[in-house]
Design an enzyme around this catalytic site. Structure first.
Site, PDB file in Angstrom:
ATOM      1  N   ARG A  16       0.829  -1.214   0.000  1.00  0.00           N
ATOM      2  CA  ARG A  16       0.000   0.000   0.000  1.00  0.00           C
ATOM      3  C   ARG A  16       0.862   1.263   0.000  1.00  0.00           C
ATOM      4  O   ARG A  16       0.523   2.260  -0.648  1.00  0.00           O
ATOM      5  CB  ARG A  16      -0.941  -0.027   1.212  1.00  0.00           C
ATOM      6  CG  ARG A  16      -2.058  -1.037   1.019  1.00  0.00           C
ATOM      7  CD  ARG A  16      -2.690  -1.500   2.318  1.00  0.00           C
ATOM      8  NE  ARG A  16      -3.376  -2.760   2.069  1.00  0.00           N
ATOM      9  CZ  ARG A  16      -4.709  -2.880   1.922  1.00  0.00           C
ATOM     10  NH1 ARG A  16      -5.487  -1.842   2.066  1.00  0.00           N
ATOM     11  NH2 ARG A  16      -5.245  -4.054   1.644  1.00  0.00           N
ATOM     12  N   HIS A  41      -9.313 -10.990   2.910  1.00  0.00           N
ATOM     13  CA  HIS A  41      -8.399 -11.312   4.003  1.00  0.00           C
ATOM     14  C   HIS A  41      -9.173 -12.047   5.102  1.00  0.00           C
ATOM     15  O   HIS A  41     -10.357 -11.773   5.303  1.00  0.00           O
ATOM     16  CB  HIS A  41      -7.827  -9.991   4.536  1.00  0.00           C
ATOM     17  CG  HIS A  41      -6.652 -10.126   5.455  1.00  0.00           C
ATOM     18  ND1 HIS A  41      -6.708 -10.776   6.665  1.00  0.00           N
ATOM     19  CD2 HIS A  41      -5.384  -9.658   5.353  1.00  0.00           C
ATOM     20  CE1 HIS A  41      -5.516 -10.709   7.264  1.00  0.00           C
ATOM     21  NE2 HIS A  41      -4.692 -10.039   6.483  1.00  0.00           N
TER      22      HIS A  41
END
Lengths: 442, 442
Positions: free
Chosen positions: A84, A216
């Site tokens: 990220r 996730h």
């Protein structure tokens, strides 16, 4: 198709790129909106468009058909925070001190405020929001995400398998508040908030990152949806992502913003304990193998991106920032970037500006990849990490794969192609030295 | 095809096995010779017969066509010493204190002399030899392999990537000697010695284990052979194994021993850093995933094993000892075995005697497998080993895969099949308790 020899310089291409008429010359008069759907641990092979058999993703597949789907698109790291950091800044995480595992619930680190994110680059012209998972620091001065250019944040500070965990909201003049978490409805909540943000900002350019926590772990399918995928809870969660994308697209259509909005879909890294890497080897966190880095990437903006493309050009999520600068007319941050502008790879199928891509495992360059060749230097094995050039694992010092014939990285051809091996090893070594020198001192 | 529900007991089968006329009633009058070609880190997918595209294995493929090729055959451990302990004794390595990593060059442990190996079981009727890699102890009282029933040994004490390393030979009245190692010709040397052993013992029953070091690293192709496989040095080494098998088969044919000799081919575990697991997940050492355990298995004895079979019956290398007892008429050791007699699975396609197989990672039962279902409890991830039931990785406590639709173990269906999950989890827990109690105390 990119057919240059891997050692060819890209100088000729840059000239061509500068002189040819860009395909997006007919760009809309208003600055385009951007919706970035960033999934968490979504595998390359979990999309129908990428070959999934047990999961249905009709909206993702339709989006791919409406624009371009990449088959050689990579995350800039094999784990979350680092990927990220790379995506939002256009620079490898090692530059910002973010290349040390992921941020844990008790950590006090984060993405340095002086880094310039895509959101900051687009300000003040754009309304910006990050809805979902941040995972780039949750204590001052790294928190809330507004310090990095996001006007609005709604979501989680880090991964939703970490404790203690709360859901936060922050907006102009609004203090941070916490809410009870309902994992079953997280994806639906984020989609709801994203749609609300689109609605609120429909009259001006906006940049919305929907940083979903899905798929996730933990996997908690929404009881209000009834997918019952043969791929279990994981499949249900991916199908919820797909449903959510469908709702976003319907909203854009209802507002008449389809042609004004660039929609991007990707994942922060390869799949973790469930999910499919497609035909790539290994998965999230697995050192230098493709499966930790290769992720889905779809880009669509009708009228600006030709429909029905499949591109095997090399690209990486660090390319988002320079590409979106071109796409929106924003000024690039005044600093060295690792990413390259791939806007015309997307619109005009020009060859990738990348001769190679570096694969980092924390601060270590663990693999390097061209379109055809792949050098892997380190691999995890049981409880430790191995230098593949030691312990007589490779006589040559690393493993070299010819991805054209061996996409799963099974058989090293280092002894067959010593020149390729030497050239890539030099690039890897040079890159390591460069980034070691750039990394913040502890 | 084995079509029973996974919870069905095998009692009915045992009765059927006891009453039906065995397919090998026309067994040859002399006790059959046995040649066991045991490869080191050879992957399931590295054989042409198992789908390899970049490696040519004409002799292995021909052997498979002449007999039976198994598609669900497993090593009894995911690393070397443990798998070999299981193979030679018919008992999981945890019983003999061998379930703690592999034996290192500075270790003082080994397979206890009181364990009964296949070689001991076949003595004194058989001439026995182990040519190649032992890796079950290289200090007294575990060394040389003659203490475990092998009349003749020529080879290496442990893996050929360990140092210091020497090549040893031991025979009746001959002291251990060391030779210089020439990695390039190791496989050829072992084949030469094996052929010599066959020649020397052609008039009596023999049991020859060719425990090749190939294709374990380091990979040093023989300069006298010119394979130049597109799978690199690894491919060349596998092709050398294939050539070696061809030479052994030619020798058996020249001596008129083809129909008197059972030839078995397998590997000690899944492939390491190179090589293909086929469509299985992960590889050597990778905790509970199939790729560490699933290996090639071919059995051929013309006239006794029907040609051209492919069996998907569950079997494991611990089955060799009881199967060879039946095959040769030898008396079983007087102790509890984990392996089962699969002789009539091989000859008559009766269902496997195994309802399930345990997958050990050291002393831990890390996975359990039936024909259709697979429960995985632990996985390595980066530098550590994870209990998949913790850290919110699985809500159910482990991952359950339906291998019929998901052979690569990508998507847990634990929430879809709670009864299957509970039954397998109980089996796993019970097995762990049983073997914990059986393990030697430190």
């Amino acid at each position: 198709m990119e057919r240059r020899h891997f050692l060819t310089s890209s100088i000729g291409l840059s000239v061509a790129a500068a002189t040819a008429t860009p395909g997006w010359a007919k760009a809309p008069t208003r600055r385009p909106n951007i919706v970035l759907l960033l999934c968490d641990d979504l595998g390359y092979g979990d999309l129908g468009a990428n070959g999934a058999k047990l999961i249905r993703t009709p909206h993702l597949d339709a989006l791919a058909r409406s624009g371009v789907r990449f088959t050689n698109f990579f995350a800039s790291a094999n784990i979350c925070s680092q990927s990220r950091a790379g995506l939002f800044t256009g620079r490898f995480a090692v530059r910002s001190g973010m290349a040390n595992g992921v941020i844990q619930a008790n950590d006090k680190t984060g993405l340095p405020p002086e880094e310039v994110t895509i959101a900051e680059m687009l300000k003040p012209d754009y309304a910006t929001a990050l809805i979902g998972k941040w995972h780039l620091g949750h204590v001052a001065p790294y928190w809330p995400p507004r310090v990095q250019g996001f006007d609005y944040f709604y979501g989680l500070p880090y991964s939703h398998n970490m404790v203690p965990l709360s859901l936060y909201s922050s907006g102009e003049g609004v203090d941070l508040i916490t809410e009870d978490l309902d994992f079953h409805r997280l994806t639906a909540k984020f989609i709801d908030r994203g749609i609300q943000f689109i609605d609120d900002n429909r009259a001006r350019p906006f940049f919305l990152t929907l940083a979903l926590t899905a798929p996730h772990t933990p996997l908690d399918p929404n009881p209000d949806e009834h997918h019952h995928s043969p791929a279990g809870d994981y499949g249900d969660i991916v199908e919820e992502v797909d449903t959510g994308l469908g709702r976003v697209m319907a909203k854009l259509k209802a507002l008449g913003l389809e042609r004004d909005t660039l929609v991007l879909v990707t994942s922060d890294n390869g799949p973790w304990f469930e999910g499919s890497s497609g035909d790539s080897r290994d998965r999230k966190g697995g050192a230098g193998w493709d499966g930790g880095y290769r992720v889905p990437f779809i880009a669509s903006q009708p009228g600006r991106i030709p429909a029905g493309q499949v591109s095997d050009a090399l690209a990486m999520n660090i390319d988002f920032l320079p590409t979106l600068a071109t796409w929106t007319g924003a000024a690039l941050p005044d600093r060295e970037l690792d990413g390259r502008d791939i806007s015309r790879v997307i619109t005009d199928r020009i060859p990738s500006p990348h001769d190679d891509l570096l694969l980092f495992d924390d601060t270590q360059v663990t693999g390097i990849r061209t379109k055809r060749w792949k050098l892997v230097k380190y691999s995890y094995y049981r409880g430790y990490k191995l230098d593949l050039g030691k312990y007589m694992i490779s006589r040559q010092g690393a493993l070299l794969f010819d991805l054209d014939q061996d996409p799963a990285e099974l058989y090293s051809v280092a002894s067959r192609h010593p020149e390729v091996f030497a050239a890539l090893m030099k690039r890897m070594t040079d890159a390591q030295a460069k980034y070691d020198a750039l990394a913040p001192k502890a």
